[in-house]
Write a protein that holds these residues in place. Sequence first.
Motif, mmCIF file in Angstrom:
data_model
loop_
_atom_site.group_PDB
_atom_site.id
_atom_site.type_symbol
_atom_site.label_atom_id
_atom_site.label_comp_id
_atom_site.label_asym_id
_atom_site.label_seq_id
_atom_site.Cartn_x
_atom_site.Cartn_y
_atom_site.Cartn_z
ATOM 1 N N MET A 157 61.937 39.765 33.983
ATOM 2 C CA MET A 157 61.713 40.364 32.665
ATOM 3 C C MET A 157 62.495 39.580 31.613
ATOM 4 O O MET A 157 63.677 39.299 31.789
ATOM 5 N N LEU A 158 61.829 39.217 30.500
ATOM 6 C CA LEU A 158 62.484 38.506 29.420
ATOM 7 C C LEU A 158 63.043 39.515 28.423
ATOM 8 O O LEU A 158 62.322 40.361 27.891
ATOM 9 N N ILE A 159 64.353 39.439 28.215
ATOM 10 C CA ILE A 159 65.024 40.356 27.309
ATOM 11 C C ILE A 159 65.605 39.566 26.137
ATOM 12 O O ILE A 159 66.285 38.554 26.329
ATOM 13 N N GLU A 160 65.332 40.051 24.937
ATOM 14 C CA GLU A 160 65.899 39.431 23.745
ATOM 15 C C GLU A 160 67.249 40.076 23.430
ATOM 16 O O GLU A 160 67.404 41.295 23.527
ATOM 17 N N HIS A 161 68.225 39.269 23.077
ATOM 18 C CA HIS A 161 69.535 39.780 22.679
ATOM 19 C C HIS A 161 69.617 39.761 21.158
ATOM 20 O O HIS A 161 69.524 38.695 20.542
ATOM 21 N N SER A 162 69.775 40.936 20.574
ATOM 22 C CA SER A 162 69.794 41.051 19.116
ATOM 23 C C SER A 162 71.226 41.240 18.613
ATOM 24 O O SER A 162 72.162 41.438 19.388
ATOM 25 N N ALA A 163 71.377 41.212 17.304
ATOM 26 C CA ALA A 163 72.688 41.415 16.678
ATOM 27 C C ALA A 163 72.917 42.886 16.338
ATOM 28 O O ALA A 163 73.878 43.227 15.651
ATOM 29 N N GLU A 164 72.055 43.761 16.831
ATOM 30 C CA GLU A 164 72.149 45.183 16.513
ATOM 31 C C GLU A 164 73.352 45.832 17.200
ATOM 32 O O GLU A 164 73.856 45.350 18.215
ATOM 33 N N THR A 165 73.782 46.949 16.622
ATOM 34 C CA THR A 165 74.822 47.778 17.223
ATOM 35 C C THR A 165 74.269 49.182 17.400
ATOM 36 O O THR A 165 73.798 49.794 16.439
ATOM 37 N N TRP A 166 74.305 49.675 18.621
ATOM 38 C CA TRP A 166 73.822 51.021 18.906
ATOM 39 C C TRP A 166 75.012 51.923 19.202
ATOM 40 O O TRP A 166 76.074 51.467 19.658
ATOM 41 N N GLU A 167 74.814 53.202 18.990
ATOM 42 C CA GLU A 167 75.866 54.183 19.288
ATOM 43 C C GLU A 167 75.234 55.384 19.973
ATOM 44 O O GLU A 167 74.119 55.796 19.626
ATOM 45 N N TYR A 168 75.934 55.947 20.945
ATOM 46 C CA TYR A 168 75.445 57.144 21.650
ATOM 47 C C TYR A 168 76.621 58.069 21.920
ATOM 48 O O TYR A 168 77.771 57.763 21.581
ATOM 49 N N ASP A 169 76.348 59.220 22.542
ATOM 50 C CA ASP A 169 77.379 60.261 22.664
ATOM 51 C C ASP A 169 78.384 60.025 23.781
ATOM 52 O O ASP A 169 79.325 60.800 23.947
ATOM 53 N N GLY A 170 78.220 58.981 24.583
ATOM 54 C CA GLY A 170 79.184 58.670 25.646
ATOM 55 C C GLY A 170 78.889 59.333 26.974
ATOM 56 O O GLY A 170 79.580 59.065 27.968
ATOM 57 N N SER A 171 77.855 60.186 27.036
ATOM 58 C CA SER A 171 77.516 60.864 28.288
ATOM 59 C C SER A 171 76.651 59.972 29.164
ATOM 60 O O SER A 171 76.072 58.984 28.698
ATOM 61 N N PHE A 172 76.548 60.343 30.446
ATOM 62 C CA PHE A 172 75.733 59.554 31.369
ATOM 63 C C PHE A 172 74.262 59.616 30.977
ATOM 64 O O PHE A 172 73.572 58.592 30.976
ATOM 65 N N TYR A 173 73.769 60.801 30.632
ATOM 66 C CA TYR A 173 72.374 60.923 30.196
ATOM 67 C C TYR A 173 72.157 60.181 28.876
ATOM 68 O O TYR A 173 71.070 59.655 28.617
ATOM 69 N N GLY A 174 73.184 60.160 28.045
ATOM 70 C CA GLY A 174 73.095 59.394 26.813
ATOM 71 C C GLY A 174 72.946 57.912 27.101
ATOM 72 O O GLY A 174 72.150 57.208 26.454
ATOM 73 N N PHE A 175 73.690 57.427 28.106
ATOM 74 C CA PHE A 175 73.579 56.016 28.483
ATOM 75 C C PHE A 175 72.195 55.713 29.066
ATOM 76 O O PHE A 175 71.607 54.668 28.779
ATOM 77 N N LEU A 176 71.660 56.628 29.878
ATOM 78 C CA LEU A 176 70.325 56.415 30.435
ATOM 79 C C LEU A 176 69.262 56.382 29.331
ATOM 80 O O LEU A 176 68.246 55.688 29.452
ATOM 81 N N THR A 177 69.507 57.121 28.252
ATOM 82 C CA THR A 177 68.612 57.045 27.108
ATOM 83 C C THR A 177 68.695 55.662 26.454
ATOM 84 O O THR A 177 67.679 55.092 26.030
ATOM 85 N N ILE A 178 69.907 55.097 26.416
ATOM 86 C CA ILE A 178 70.101 53.729 25.933
ATOM 87 C C ILE A 178 69.298 52.757 26.808
ATOM 88 O O ILE A 178 68.615 51.846 26.311
ATOM 89 N N VAL A 179 69.367 52.959 28.126
ATOM 90 C CA VAL A 179 68.640 52.108 29.069
ATOM 91 C C VAL A 179 67.141 52.181 28.781
ATOM 92 O O VAL A 179 66.437 51.157 28.761
ATOM 93 N N TYR A 180 66.655 53.388 28.554
ATOM 94 C CA TYR A 180 65.225 53.577 28.248
ATOM 95 C C TYR A 180 64.816 52.760 27.026
ATOM 96 O O TYR A 180 63.824 52.017 27.051
ATOM 97 N N HIS A 181 65.564 52.879 25.942
ATOM 98 C CA HIS A 181 65.228 52.178 24.698
ATOM 99 C C HIS A 181 65.352 50.662 24.861
ATOM 100 O O HIS A 181 64.512 49.908 24.346
#
Length: 249
Positions: free
Chosen positions: A1-25
């Motif tokens: 899988m080709l993944i682009e690395h961007s200069a963006e900064t994301w923030e989430y609530d620090g929970s495990f489900y929050g991290f899995l949501t990050i993985v989804y996006h």
Amino acid sequence: MLIEHSAETWEYDGSFYGFLTIVYHAFKSEVFPESILTPETSVESLFLSEWIEKDEQKAQRIYGRLQQRLKPENFQFILDGFYATVPNKESHLLEALLIALDTKDSLTNFIGHPSILAIHKGIKTLLGEAHLFTGFVRFEYVGKILFSKISPKYFSLPYICPHFAERYPLESIMIYDETHRLLALIKQGDISFVENADCPHFEEQQLEEDIQDQWKTFLRAVTIQERINKKVQLSHMPLRFQKHMPEWQ
């Protein structure tokens, strides 16, 4: 899988489900952000971040897919890595997932990759502390419950509990992690957790205090003062483990 690395900064609530949501996006958009912050780490950042709201439905879907697609040991590596203390942990975990999804080999065989190495070191430290606590945790009876309070540096309480669940299969046990405000409940081998919990308050148990006093008296009686070596004691039992141990009070 080709993944682009961007200069963006994301923030989430620090929970495990929050991290899995990050993985989804991240995998849906095929973009890995430059950095991923939590409310704790965002204070140290000067950059504006995009908030990624936790979506439990998407998180559960990703959890199931990872269980299906990853080798069990690699899936456990990701789980342990999330609870380890590692700088830029989330970014390292995304890189580790990218590798894990593209191989049937063990992630520990990719130790030369900076992200795998960082997570591996964090897990080793986490499990090392958990191993020490299996010997340093001290319980007291509060009614019919065995209770202990600990102050771990790392999120090691969930890794400690299986040891005591197996060791005391017929007991009801409570262990409170005052560092992470996490309460573990163990009842006849079943383990559950209460997050963001205050330390349980119990009425003073005179019987337990008498037992502790007798234990301290015994230790003083058998201790040979001339053989006390504080330096050696600290090498085997650092001060932070002595805080909740009656024999060191």
